[in-house]
Design a protein around this motif. Structure first.
Motif, PDB file in Angstrom:
ATOM      1  N   THR A  45       0.836  -1.198   0.000  1.00 20.62           N
ATOM      2  CA  THR A  45       0.000   0.000   0.000  1.00 20.62           C
ATOM      3  C   THR A  45       0.871   1.247   0.000  1.00 20.62           C
ATOM      4  N   GLN A  89      -8.000  -0.598  -0.900  1.00 16.05           N
ATOM      5  CA  GLN A  89      -8.245  -1.919  -0.330  1.00 16.05           C
ATOM      6  C   GLN A  89      -9.613  -1.987   0.335  1.00 16.05           C
ATOM      7  N   ASP A 166      -5.380  -1.957  -5.044  1.00 18.07           N
ATOM      8  CA  ASP A 166      -4.764  -2.371  -3.776  1.00 18.07           C
ATOM      9  C   ASP A 166      -5.502  -3.602  -3.244  1.00 18.07           C
ATOM     10  N   GLU A 167      -4.849  -4.727  -3.295  1.00 20.03           N
ATOM     11  CA  GLU A 167      -5.425  -5.989  -2.797  1.00 20.03           C
ATOM     12  C   GLU A 167      -6.854  -6.198  -3.272  1.00 20.03           C
TER      13      GLU A 167
HETATM   14 MG   LIG Z   1      -2.112  -2.889   2.167  1.00 21.40          MG
END
Ligand SMILES: [Mg+2]
Ligand SMILES: Nc1ncnc2c1ncn2[C@@H]1O[C@H](COP(=O)(O)OP(=O)(O)O)[C@@H](O)[C@H]1O
Lengths: 267, 260
Positions: A45, A89, A166-167
């Protein structure tokens, strides 16, 4: 022009005395999906925040199309960010706005389009993520997967040249992870944009990426095409890809010798 | 010994850095071009949020405190046969001290903690980062309307508190204890001065509004983005702003009503 649209060189980021990212070199090719794989807490991140210039690096440079964005002034930075979409995320939908208003938000901010144009654009993007019918719901009324998709619609509403994920697969059921994977691929093909995915979800990520970097403890420990990474016999990569509990990345937090700790060595 | 010095030094540095960050936040939130398109609507929304949410607790506490004041005041005054002075006793106590201070403490507990939790949650769910990425400065969009709403709402809430507290005192003093209504009101009117009492009370409430909202918003933005982080930040808001209100009250009272 050079193939490397984004060039990251010797990128270092410290918090206090701890180097979270340590001298990274990463190249991102235009129009491709580049993945950065790594265990949680390894700084993925943070890396995206650095590319989006929300954080300033301690050292090193990030060049986008030849300009070093770490040196940009605030105004130029905001201009640059209009070219970037980011899927956070946690989705990061604004909780006080409906799905429709969330997706329309960047349009209202950056364009002077008429209300009917905004409506058409928003509905097109919502349709692309399968949420045209959910436009009037509030974020609190969405399931995790729907929230992620609504956030994706917002991230692509300005047709950005770069989309950062992000993820994206974390906390999604297998069906939705598959849906999202296809969606990312489809958006990449249809819009011709460049994508960066950071993830620790190996199978999903390898399936759609063109190039992979593997990050551990703030350093790049491997890179290559998905096939090359899969077939690598580097012990670090093997441990990470096969999910081995112990290996170069130790299972045990650094500790004194076990027997000594239990005092079994004594009298 | 060296360890203690080191720790003191670190605490001092952290505190100074915190003050610095809070100052920058205040400056950036207050200063800068006004967004005429969205600003008014955002402000009205926040006014509604901080004002209406605190209103009930302010009204209920105000009534109760007014009733207690009347009761306590009466038992003392009646010994000197001065129960007709109840009106001036209650109104001066409220306007000068209790109104602004208690209203500010309640405001810190109700609206201040809610502001911190709300902003902290926005930070933890990456809404602030998303805003920044999209190109909106969260200080402008989030901090500014909340700051102004708190600054505007606090003096109004304090006056509402005074009003219902005086009504509560009338209820107990006149209705129950049998103080003459006429002397209650006329004593009050003759003793209360606009500049000395009412205006000073409003100035106090205004100052408390600035400080409480500022602390609440700063703690929200400074939250460590985890569940524990949000809960400690919320606690800190209530503790710091209550202490700040009491300390400032002493200073302001000394300046306004001190021996001259
Ligand atoms: Mg992260
Ligand atoms: N605000 C912060 N202060 C201190 N440490 C932080 C902060 N944010 C992140 N970190 C640390 O930086 C490391 C990398 O964080 P992050 O980039 O979020 O990891 P990832 O996304 O790979 O899970 C983590 O070990 C985390 O503890």
């Amino acid at each position: 022009m050079t193939q490397n649209w984004i060039e990251i060189r010797k990128l270092t980021f410290r918090r206090g005395n701890r180097a979270i990212l340590d001298s990274l070199d990463i190249d991102i090719h235009k129009g491709k999906i580049t993945a950065i794989l790594g265990p949680s807490g390894c700084g993925k991140t943070t890396l995206l925040r650095l590319i989006g210039s929300q954080l300033r690096p301690t050292d090193g440079s990030i060049r986008v199309d030849g300009t070093d964005i770490t040196q940009l002034q605030r105004k130029a930075l905001f201009k640059l960010r209009e070219q970037m979409g980011m899927l956070f995320q946690s989705g990061a939908l604004f909780t006080d706005l409906s799905v429709y208003e969330n997706v329309a938000f960047p349009l209202r901010l950056h364009t002077q389009l008429s209300e009917s144009m905004i409506r058409d654009l928003v509905l097109m993007k919502l349709h692309a993520v399968g949420l045209r019918g959910a436009r009037d719901l509030m974020p609190a009324e969405l399931s995790g997967g729907m929230a992620r998709r609504a956030a994706l619609a917002r991230a692509i509403i300005l047709d950005p040249q770069l989309i950062m994920y992000d993820e994206p697969f974390v906390g999604q059921d297998p069906i939705f992870a598959g849906v999202l994977r296809d969606l990312i691929k489809r958006i990449n093909d249809a819009m011709g944009c460049t994508c960066i995915i950071v993830s620790h979800d190996i199978a999903e990520t390898l399936a759609i990426s063109d190039y992979i970097y593997v990050l551990a403890n703030g350093r790049i420990i491997g890179r290559g095409t998905p096939d090359a990474v899969r077939n690598s016999d580097d012990p670090w990569l093997r441990q990470f890809l096969q999910g081995l509990p112990d290996g170069p990345v130790p299972f045990h937090y650094p500790a004194p010798e076990y027997l000594l700790d239990l005092r079994l060595g004594e009298g | 010994m060296l360890d203690l010095l080191q720790r003191m030094g670190r605490t001092g540095l952290n505190a100074t850095a915190g003050f610095g960050r809070a100052g920058i936040l205040l400056w950036q939130a207050v200063w800068g071009p006004i967004d005429w398109r969205n600003g008014p609507a955002l402000l009205v929304r926040q006014l509604h949020f901080v004002g209406v949410y605190s209103l009930i607790i302010i009204v209920v506490s105000g009534t109760l405190i007014g009733m207690v004041l009347a009761l306590q005041g009466y038992t003392v005054l009646v010994r000197f046969g001065a129960e007709s002075a109840l009106g001036q006793f209650v109104s001066l106590t409220l306007l000068r001290e209790l109104g602004p201070v208690v209203a500010a403490l309640l405001f810190a507990g109700r609206a201040g903690s809610a502001l911190t939790a709300e902003i902290g949650l926005m930070k933890a769910t990456e809404q602030l980062a998303a805003m920044d990425m999209i190109g909106v400065d969260p200080l402008r969009r989030i901090a500014r309307p909340r700051l102004w709403a708190g600054i505007i709402a606090m003096p109004i809430l304090a006056q509402v508190f005074n009003m219902v507290a005086i009504l509560g005192a009338v209820g107990v003093g006149v209705g129950w204890l049998g103080v003459d209504a006429g002397s209650f009101w006329s004593n009050m009117q003759s003793i209360v001065e606009f500049r000395e009492d009412v205006l000073n009370g409003i100035i106090k409430a205004f100052a408390f509004g600035v400080v409480v909202t500022w602390i609440a918003i700063f703690e929200g933005f400074d939250t460590e983005p985890t569940p524990e982080g949000i809960s400690t930040a919320t606690t800190r808001t209530v503790v710091y702003s209550s202490l700040a209100v009491l300390a400032m009250d002493f200073l302001l009272t000394a300046v306004m009503f001190g021996v001259d």
